[in-house]
Design a protein around this motif. Structure first.
Motif, PDB file in Angstrom:
ATOM      1  N   SER A 180       0.847  -1.234  -0.020  1.00  0.00           N
ATOM      2  CA  SER A 180      -0.022  -0.138   0.187  1.00  0.00           C
ATOM      3  C   SER A 180       0.797   1.295   0.210  1.00  0.00           C
ATOM      4  N   THR A 181       2.172   1.180   0.803  1.00  0.00           N
ATOM      5  CA  THR A 181       2.897   2.467   0.544  1.00  0.00           C
ATOM      6  C   THR A 181       3.363   2.804  -0.814  1.00  0.00           C
TER       7      THR A 181
ATOM      8  N   ARG B 180       0.290   9.398  -5.502  1.00  0.00           N
ATOM      9  CA  ARG B 180       0.717  10.880  -5.319  1.00  0.00           C
ATOM     10  C   ARG B 180       1.906  11.417  -6.401  1.00  0.00           C
ATOM     11  N   ASN B 181       2.708  10.638  -6.505  1.00  0.00           N
ATOM     12  CA  ASN B 181       3.796  11.202  -7.390  1.00  0.00           C
ATOM     13  C   ASN B 181       3.388  11.141  -8.945  1.00  0.00           C
TER      14      ASN B 181
ATOM     15  N   SER C 103      -6.850  12.247  -7.192  1.00  0.00           N
ATOM     16  CA  SER C 103      -6.977  13.528  -6.182  1.00  0.00           C
ATOM     17  C   SER C 103      -6.147  13.344  -4.832  1.00  0.00           C
ATOM     18  N   ALA C 104      -5.830  14.379  -4.304  1.00  0.00           N
ATOM     19  CA  ALA C 104      -5.329  14.553  -2.841  1.00  0.00           C
ATOM     20  C   ALA C 104      -6.273  13.735  -2.039  1.00  0.00           C
TER      21      ALA C 104
ATOM     22  N   PHE D  20      -7.589   6.340   0.311  1.00  0.00           N
ATOM     23  CA  PHE D  20      -6.974   4.895  -0.009  1.00  0.00           C
ATOM     24  C   PHE D  20      -5.983   4.863   1.066  1.00  0.00           C
ATOM     25  N   GLU D  21      -5.231   5.956   1.433  1.00  0.00           N
ATOM     26  CA  GLU D  21      -4.414   5.649   2.745  1.00  0.00           C
ATOM     27  C   GLU D  21      -5.116   5.170   4.036  1.00  0.00           C
ATOM     28  N   GLU D  22      -6.177   5.788   4.470  1.00  0.00           N
ATOM     29  CA  GLU D  22      -6.965   5.297   5.420  1.00  0.00           C
ATOM     30  C   GLU D  22      -7.499   3.911   5.277  1.00  0.00           C
TER      31      GLU D  22
END
Length: 125
Positions: A7-8, A15-16, A21-22, A28-30
């Protein structure tokens, strides 16, 4: 560990490369964080209850059943495990007869016994 690493990397690529979108990246991070948390909890539970009676363990994965269901063949399995099997095959893994989700019957009596065993076990710690 695998969940976290994958996931990282995915989050970094999103992101890159400005693929999402942010807000979507944060969502997705959550989601990835919650998956990892559940995975870690399950790992601890599986180790903690490794000495459960055999009748409380799934016959394919040897993990504590949390939602036991009876198959038409008479075998009792954990619902999550048999449903995962049914994604790839529409047969009973024990006799190769046709099997669908609606043919699974909850084993509420066994589930109650497992839950009682877990409560007793946690109460001793």
């Amino acid at each position: 560990a695998v969940v976290s690493t994958q996931s990282t990397g995915a989050i970094g690529r999103l992101r890159n490369n400005l693929i999402k979108s942010a807000y979507e990246v944060e969502a997705f991070e959550e989601f990835a964080r919650q998956v990892k948390e559940r995975y870690d909890e399950k790992q601890v539970m599986d180790m903690e209850f490794d000495d459960a009676p055999d009748e409380f363990k799934d016959p394919l994965m040897s993990t504590l059943m949390r939602n036991p269901v009876k198959l038409p063949s008479g075998v009792t399995m954990d619902r999550d495990i048999i449903q995962r099997h049914l994604l790839h095959s529409t047969t009973d893994p024990f006799n190769r007869q046709h099997l669908t989700h609606d043919m699974l019957e909850p084993d509420t009596e066994l589930q109650a016994r497992i839950e009682e065993w877990v409560r007793e076990r946690l109460g001793r710690k």
